[in-house]
Structures are given as C-alpha cells and as structure tokens.
Write an enzyme that holds these catalytic residues in place. Sequence first.
Site, mmCIF file in Angstrom:
data_model
loop_
_atom_site.group_PDB
_atom_site.id
_atom_site.type_symbol
_atom_site.label_atom_id
_atom_site.label_comp_id
_atom_site.label_asym_id
_atom_site.label_seq_id
_atom_site.Cartn_x
_atom_site.Cartn_y
_atom_site.Cartn_z
ATOM 1 N N CYS A 38 17.978 50.565 37.492
ATOM 2 C CA CYS A 38 19.294 50.241 36.937
ATOM 3 C C CYS A 38 20.219 51.444 37.137
ATOM 4 O O CYS A 38 19.767 52.578 37.196
ATOM 5 C CB CYS A 38 19.111 49.916 35.453
ATOM 6 S SG CYS A 38 20.620 49.760 34.494
ATOM 7 N N SER A 40 21.964 52.827 35.053
ATOM 8 C CA SER A 40 21.858 53.757 33.923
ATOM 9 C C SER A 40 20.841 54.852 34.205
ATOM 10 O O SER A 40 21.037 56.008 33.805
ATOM 11 C CB SER A 40 21.481 53.012 32.643
ATOM 12 O OG SER A 40 22.422 51.997 32.381
ATOM 13 N N HIS A 43 22.730 57.478 35.961
ATOM 14 C CA HIS A 43 23.627 58.267 35.099
ATOM 15 C C HIS A 43 22.878 59.416 34.422
ATOM 16 O O HIS A 43 23.447 60.468 34.147
ATOM 17 C CB HIS A 43 24.234 57.395 34.000
ATOM 18 C CG HIS A 43 25.269 56.426 34.464
ATOM 19 N ND1 HIS A 43 26.319 56.763 35.278
ATOM 20 C CD2 HIS A 43 25.414 55.098 34.221
ATOM 21 C CE1 HIS A 43 27.064 55.689 35.502
ATOM 22 N NE2 HIS A 43 26.532 54.665 34.883
ATOM 23 N N HIS A 59 13.664 51.853 32.527
ATOM 24 C CA HIS A 59 13.824 51.167 31.237
ATOM 25 C C HIS A 59 13.987 49.658 31.403
ATOM 26 O O HIS A 59 14.408 48.986 30.465
ATOM 27 C CB HIS A 59 15.038 51.746 30.502
ATOM 28 C CG HIS A 59 16.312 51.492 31.239
ATOM 29 N ND1 HIS A 59 16.720 52.272 32.303
ATOM 30 C CD2 HIS A 59 17.233 50.509 31.127
ATOM 31 C CE1 HIS A 59 17.843 51.788 32.790
ATOM 32 N NE2 HIS A 59 18.175 50.708 32.109
ATOM 33 N N CYS A 162 16.707 44.716 31.163
ATOM 34 C CA CYS A 162 17.992 45.393 30.917
ATOM 35 C C CYS A 162 19.168 44.623 31.497
ATOM 36 O O CYS A 162 19.981 44.087 30.761
ATOM 37 C CB CYS A 162 18.005 46.829 31.426
ATOM 38 S SG CYS A 162 19.624 47.609 31.184
HETATM 39 N N1 LIG Z 1 26.229 48.900 28.023
HETATM 40 C C1 LIG Z 1 24.941 48.820 28.301
HETATM 41 O O1 LIG Z 1 24.134 48.596 27.411
HETATM 42 C C2 LIG Z 1 24.460 48.961 29.708
HETATM 43 C C3 LIG Z 1 23.200 48.494 30.091
HETATM 44 C C4 LIG Z 1 22.841 48.550 31.432
HETATM 45 C C5 LIG Z 1 23.691 49.114 32.364
HETATM 46 N N2 LIG Z 1 24.882 49.598 31.945
HETATM 47 C C6 LIG Z 1 25.867 50.187 32.884
HETATM 48 O O2 LIG Z 1 26.497 49.116 33.580
HETATM 49 C C7 LIG Z 1 27.024 49.639 34.799
HETATM 50 C C8 LIG Z 1 26.600 48.732 35.954
HETATM 51 O O3 LIG Z 1 25.205 48.829 36.153
HETATM 52 P P1 LIG Z 1 24.526 48.190 37.466
HETATM 53 O O4 LIG Z 1 23.092 48.557 37.408
HETATM 54 O O5 LIG Z 1 24.933 46.787 37.608
HETATM 55 O O6 LIG Z 1 25.263 49.071 38.590
HETATM 56 P P2 LIG Z 1 25.325 48.863 40.175
HETATM 57 O O7 LIG Z 1 25.515 50.200 40.766
HETATM 58 O O8 LIG Z 1 24.186 48.026 40.630
HETATM 59 O O9 LIG Z 1 26.668 47.974 40.394
HETATM 60 C C9 LIG Z 1 27.960 48.486 40.395
HETATM 61 C C10 LIG Z 1 28.844 47.585 41.275
HETATM 62 O O10 LIG Z 1 30.196 48.009 41.152
HETATM 63 C C11 LIG Z 1 30.817 48.027 42.431
HETATM 64 N N3 LIG Z 1 31.930 48.988 42.382
HETATM 65 C C12 LIG Z 1 31.861 50.343 42.371
HETATM 66 N N4 LIG Z 1 33.104 50.880 42.263
HETATM 67 C C13 LIG Z 1 33.970 49.833 42.204
HETATM 68 C C14 LIG Z 1 35.399 49.725 42.052
HETATM 69 N N5 LIG Z 1 36.164 50.812 41.934
HETATM 70 N N6 LIG Z 1 35.945 48.479 41.992
HETATM 71 C C15 LIG Z 1 35.186 47.354 42.095
HETATM 72 N N7 LIG Z 1 33.824 47.412 42.232
HETATM 73 C C16 LIG Z 1 33.234 48.624 42.277
HETATM 74 C C17 LIG Z 1 29.684 48.377 43.388
HETATM 75 O O11 LIG Z 1 29.972 47.933 44.714
HETATM 76 C C18 LIG Z 1 28.500 47.632 42.749
HETATM 77 O O12 LIG Z 1 28.389 46.309 43.267
HETATM 78 C C19 LIG Z 1 26.499 51.067 34.908
HETATM 79 O O13 LIG Z 1 27.482 51.976 34.414
HETATM 80 C C20 LIG Z 1 25.309 51.055 33.974
HETATM 81 O O14 LIG Z 1 24.968 52.329 33.491
HETATM 82 C C21 LIG Z 1 25.279 49.527 30.651
HETATM 83 ZN ZN LIG Z 2 19.671 49.476 32.415
#
Ligand SMILES: NC(=O)c1ccc[n+]([C@@H]2O[C@H](COP(=O)([O-])OP(=O)(O)OC[C@H]3O[C@@H](n4cnc5c(N)ncnc54)[C@H](O)[C@@H]3O)[C@@H](O)[C@H]2O)c1
Ligand SMILES: [Zn+2]
Length: 360
Positions: A38, A40, A43, A59, A162
């Site tokens: 993921c 995260s 990060h 996770h 997740c």
């Molecule tokens: N709040 C929570 O509980 C929680 C849980 C899990 C993940 N997250 C967070 O969610 C976010 C997404 O996670 P993921 O695993 O899906 O990430 P990921 O990297 O798989 O997906 C991100 C997507 O965003 C696109 N992208 C990047 N910059 C962009 C922009 N400026 N405009 C449009 N699209 C853009 C990328 O092409 C990609 O498809 C991360 O920040 C992660 O840490 C939060």
């Molecule tokens: Zn996650």
Amino acid sequence: MKAAVLREVNKPLSIENISHGKPGPREVLVRTVAAGVCHSDLHFQNGAYPYPLPAVLGHESAGVVEAVGADVRYVKKGDHVITCLSAFCGHCEQCLTGHLSLCQEPELQRDATQEPRLGNKAAPIAQFLNLSSFAEYMLVHEHTIAKIRPDMPLDRAALIGCGVTTGVGAVIHTAKVEPGATVAVIGCGGVGLSAINGAAIAGASRIIAVDMVPAKLDLARKFGATDTVNAKDVDAIEAVREMTSGGVHYSFEAIGLKKTAEQAFKMLRRGGTATVIGMIPVGTMVELHGPEFLQERRMQGSNMGSNRFRVDMPRFVEFYLQGRLHLDDLISRRIKLEDVNDGLNALYTGEVARSVIMFE
Ligand SMILES: NC(=O)c1ccc[n+]([C@@H]2O[C@H](COP(=O)([O-])OP(=O)(O)OC[C@H]3O[C@@H](n4cnc5c(N)ncnc54)[C@H](O)[C@@H]3O)[C@@H](O)[C@H]2O)c1
Ligand SMILES: [Zn+2]
Ligand SMILES: [Zn+2]
C-alpha cells in the site's frame, strides 16, 4: 522467519531472518499468505511519516491462524483471517460510541516490560501498525483480525485488509454517499479504485475518476467510473464542475497531496462534502478559501474507512463472491517477499493498482 525490515529511512527494506514471540493472552499467531503493498508503507519508508526503527512494514494482509494464546475464543488454529491495523479495545469512549477505527488504547500492544513481539529485548524490532505483514508470520492482538469463509481466495482477501476497507468505507461509512449522488475520486490507486467501487455499490449516479495515468482511468471504468478526467491534460476542478453543472455532491482525495486535497474541496457543489483519504505528509498545511464555507461545503478526513472491520470485512468478501467488488482487477502483479522494494518503487509512477506479495 523471513521478514522485510526497514532499518533506515529512505533505504531499501532488507530481507532478514528474525524471531517472533509465542502468543500470549489474547494474542494470535497468523501465517501470512498474502500481503498487499500500500502507498502508506511507502510514506513510512521514505520518512513522510516518522516511525520507530527498525520495523517490519506491511499492513494489508490475509492468512491462516497458526496458534492462539490464552483467552482467545474468536478464532482457532486453521481459521482464515484478514488483518486490520484498526485494533480496537472495545471499552474506550471511541469504541463504545461506535468509532472503533479511532481507538488508540495502548493495551493492544505489548508494553516495554514484556518481550517484544518481534526480535527480542536486547534487539527489539518495532511492530508496524499492530501488524507487520511483510513477514512469514504475524503475532497480533486478537482485535486485529476478522474471520472469513475459507473459500475466499486469500490474495484477494488481503486487499480488503487496507485498500478496500479504506476506499469503500470512506464512501459508505465516512461520507455516507446516498443513491443518486454525484461523486468524484481523485487518484485511482488501490484506495481510489476501491472508493469508485464503493460509490457504485452505494448507487451514485455519476462517478468521475481523476488520475494522470491513462491506463488507470481505463481501469477505473471497470470499477464503476462513468466518466474520467486526465489531470495531466485538463484542469480537474474545471472539468468536474462542468460535467456536473457546478460540482459534485461528494469528492474523495485518494493520493495524499496538498494540491489534490484542495482540488477535492473546489470541485464540490454547494453543500457538498470532500473526504480526504490520502496521507498528506506531516507538516504540510492544506489551504481553503474561507468564504466557501458559507456555501456549506464540508471538508473531512477518513481513517481506514471509519471501519467496524469484523462486520465490514466478511460483507466485502460476500460482495467479491457476488461479483460486486472487483478485486481480481485490483491485483496488478503477484511478487515474492524478496521483491518488496520493487513493489514500493512501483508506487512512485502510479502504474500499478496493487502489487501483492505471495508467501510460500
Ligand atoms: N486514510 C487512511 O486510512 C488510508 C489508508 C490507506 C491508504 N491511505 C493513503 O491513501 C493514498 C492512496 O493510497 P494508494 O495505495 O491507493 O496509492 P497509489 O500510489 O496506489 O495511488 C495513487 C494514484 O494517484 C495518482 N496520482 C498521483 N498524483 C496525482 C495527481 N496530481 N492528480 C491525479 N492523480 C494523481 C497515481 O497515478 C495513482 O494512480 C496514500 O496517501 C495512502 O497513504 C490512507
Ligand atoms: Zn494501507
Ligand atoms: Zn477502544
């Protein structure tokens, strides 16, 4: 056991042989079958979010119960489980008011006087977010697992751990999108695609996917997107406002950037709600134009989809088995633990939905 250890920020994870403890009271030893990579994890690997090191990351996982400690009644050896980092105590104010995913009780971890779950007292290894899934075994509190039916494939089950719970949950629990509402999702990774899928299940009338990678926008349609916007070519705010005659009822930010969080707010219609799911780096401020609050626009966060995971996860399994959750399309590739750094690096380009580590 073999595990991927982060010893220093911004350095690759190293595959090491480390030890784990025996299950104590209320603890469960899970044999990891699959673990998703993921954003995260990235990060924490790159220091956007600090964490005690060394630590075993990971996770988003599913596996099989190997052994249980004293007083565990929920599962037995051989049960199939999905893990969730949202460990809940069951008796604090958050838990008792139905906000289990906001529980912060320290009792779910071992304290400093005990042997650590990973490594040993002389050389402890931090457990990441109650789980540490990039390892052959996970020694966890019983309140971090959900029991599922044994015919559910565990690689797809891992994604529920997740990304799916977070994306679908943000839509149905945090924002409570109602049938007929319009939705925009910015970022089509594992989390954003799950939010799109959640919006389809919730009955949204229009679901606009925003990304910068054309292949991701094509994929988004499989998950239920009715329209797509390539933010590389056009202004995402303008495009969404135009498509919906003034903005969407609900927007979701699923990347973790200041710019896209602000976009999510600006693409709302009057009375709309923006939900930030992405982890915006520590120290980053998000700026909104004050007078827009007079239009009753709302901005809120969502943690792990405001889950009640022991209820949600078996339901999501049913959704998958009925063909309503598109987990097959969420797995871009299956990799080995040794390839975990490739899995993390792939997240920088946005080309993959999910890499899933398969354990032998
Ligand atoms: N709040 C929570 O509980 C929680 C849980 C899990 C993940 N997250 C967070 O969610 C976010 C997404 O996670 P993921 O695993 O899906 O990430 P990921 O990297 O798989 O997906 C991100 C997507 O965003 C696109 N992208 C990047 N910059 C962009 C922009 N400026 N405009 C449009 N699209 C853009 C990328 O092409 C990609 O498809 C991360 O920040 C992660 O840490 C939060
Ligand atoms: Zn996650
Ligand atoms: Zn609690």
